[in-house]
Enzyme design. Sequence first.
Site, PDB file in Angstrom:
ATOM      1  N   ARG A  53      68.547  10.505  26.849  1.00 29.47           N
ATOM      2  CA  ARG A  53      69.654   9.543  26.841  1.00 29.47           C
ATOM      3  C   ARG A  53      70.926  10.090  26.207  1.00 29.47           C
ATOM      4  NH1 ARG A  53      65.099   6.899  27.305  1.00 29.47           N
ATOM      5  NH2 ARG A  53      64.439   8.541  25.908  1.00 29.47           N
ATOM      6  N   THR A  54      70.785  10.708  25.056  1.00 27.73           N
ATOM      7  CA  THR A  54      71.999  11.085  24.330  1.00 27.73           C
ATOM      8  C   THR A  54      72.807  12.103  25.143  1.00 27.73           C
ATOM      9  OG1 THR A  54      70.857  10.654  22.260  1.00 27.73           O
ATOM     10  CG2 THR A  54      72.890  11.912  22.121  1.00 27.73           C
ATOM     11  N   LYS A  83      68.402  34.931  21.124  1.00 27.46           N
ATOM     12  CA  LYS A  83      68.558  36.364  20.802  1.00 27.46           C
ATOM     13  C   LYS A  83      68.904  36.581  19.332  1.00 27.46           C
ATOM     14  CE  LYS A  83      70.538  37.249  25.399  1.00 27.46           C
ATOM     15  NZ  LYS A  83      71.794  37.611  26.067  1.00 27.46           N
ATOM     16  N   ARG A 104      73.483  18.810  19.146  1.00 22.33           N
ATOM     17  CA  ARG A 104      72.276  18.286  18.478  1.00 22.33           C
ATOM     18  C   ARG A 104      71.507  19.482  17.936  1.00 22.33           C
ATOM     19  NH1 ARG A 104      68.000  13.956  20.895  1.00 22.33           N
ATOM     20  NH2 ARG A 104      69.649  12.592  20.136  1.00 22.33           N
ATOM     21  N   HIS A 132      72.970  10.321  13.158  1.00 22.74           N
ATOM     22  CA  HIS A 132      73.102  10.211  14.613  1.00 22.74           C
ATOM     23  C   HIS A 132      74.177   9.126  14.856  1.00 22.74           C
ATOM     24  CE1 HIS A 132      72.239  10.249  18.761  1.00 22.74           C
ATOM     25  NE2 HIS A 132      70.943   9.992  18.770  1.00 22.74           N
TER      26      HIS A 132
HETATM   27  C1  NCD Z   1      66.595   9.018  18.792  1.00 24.42           C
HETATM   28  C2  NCD Z   1      66.921  10.354  18.149  1.00 24.42           C
HETATM   29  O1  NCD Z   1      67.016  11.373  18.831  1.00 24.42           O
HETATM   30  O2  NCD Z   1      67.068  10.325  16.947  1.00 24.42           O
HETATM   31  N1  NCD Z   1      66.710   9.003  20.195  1.00 24.42           N
HETATM   32  C3  NCD Z   1      67.912   8.947  20.808  1.00 24.42           C
HETATM   33  O3  NCD Z   1      68.862   9.582  20.439  1.00 24.42           O
HETATM   34  N2  NCD Z   1      68.025   8.093  21.843  1.00 24.42           N
HETATM   35  C4  NCD Z   1      65.300   8.467  18.324  1.00 24.42           C
HETATM   36  C5  NCD Z   1      64.051   9.276  18.532  1.00 24.42           C
HETATM   37  O4  NCD Z   1      64.066  10.382  19.065  1.00 24.42           O
HETATM   38  O5  NCD Z   1      63.002   8.776  18.133  1.00 24.42           O
END
Ligand code: NCD
Length: 305
Positions: A53-54, A83, A104, A132
């Site tokens: 999703r993100t 590498k 991320r 997040h």
């Molecule tokens: C969350 C995350 O990555 O922290 N998911 C997300 O971003 N939609 C929650 C999770 O991974 O449990």
Amino acid sequence: MKHILSSLQFKKEDLEKILKRASVMEGQCKSGKIKKLLEDKIIACIFFEPSTRTRLSFEAAALKLGAKVISAENAMESSSAFKGENIGDTTRILCSYADVVVIRHPQAGVVEAVAKISTKPMINAGDGANQHPSQALLDLYTIKKEHGRLSNLQIAFGGDLLNSRTMRSLVPLLAFYLKNKFYFVSPKELAISREFRNYLTKNKISFEETSNLEKILSKVDVLYMTRVQKERFASSRTYEKVKDLFILKNAHLKFLKKNAIIMHALPKVNEIEADVDLDSRATYFRQAQNGLYVRMALFLYVFGL
Ligand code: NCD
């Protein structure tokens, strides 16, 4: 230059501005008349941890606004990190190709560290168990949309509260609004950290901790379930021991208020029984869709548009 590193960086005015803009974005998406305000921009997404999703909603948000997207998923293996390149060098290079970098990383604090050398805005799409912020904004937007208010709410977080960056990011935003009360519901092994408990106390945020889900169900307006964060456990044995200790079952739903909402950042694994999805209070798929509108608004905020 505006980096988005942590939900703690926002003032209440910023939140109102982003939420309002997200609602305009939702309107534009639904009417099919989206102003292509990012036509001259390139967005880079680099993800060193799995994501559905993100990453995809950041990319869709950029594309909707007319930007171009360059992307490295699975970057631990597919980027030069494999590498042995350090993240600082990778960041310098991305900044020379793109106008904003969405990143991320499994290590807490990394995004904040590389933002110091970055020449372009950085958006933290999750750094370890730390923060997040874009998820917190879309969660806030969802609560506002579903309940019509952000104050005077009883909010329970359930599951792995030790490792949940979504919980840690959302609480400070909801704490801006009056008369909100938090319940942290988890098995003892997964309770909030001492550091987070100190943060709550220091900021006079009203909260209770319990391991009894049934006890709080009838009180809450928002039940925010979290996944047990398998990737944060030192050994798979410890994970196996706690992974199924805490499950929202169909049988629980009768205790919930009629207008309560069940949230989850997703992905969910075992922590919510499949039947719960059919209940109209299960908000998580709508919540994920809101991510698109909020991330569109967030890009515009970052670019000062
Ligand atoms: C969350 C995350 O990555 O922290 N998911 C997300 O971003 N939609 C929650 C999770 O991974 O449990």
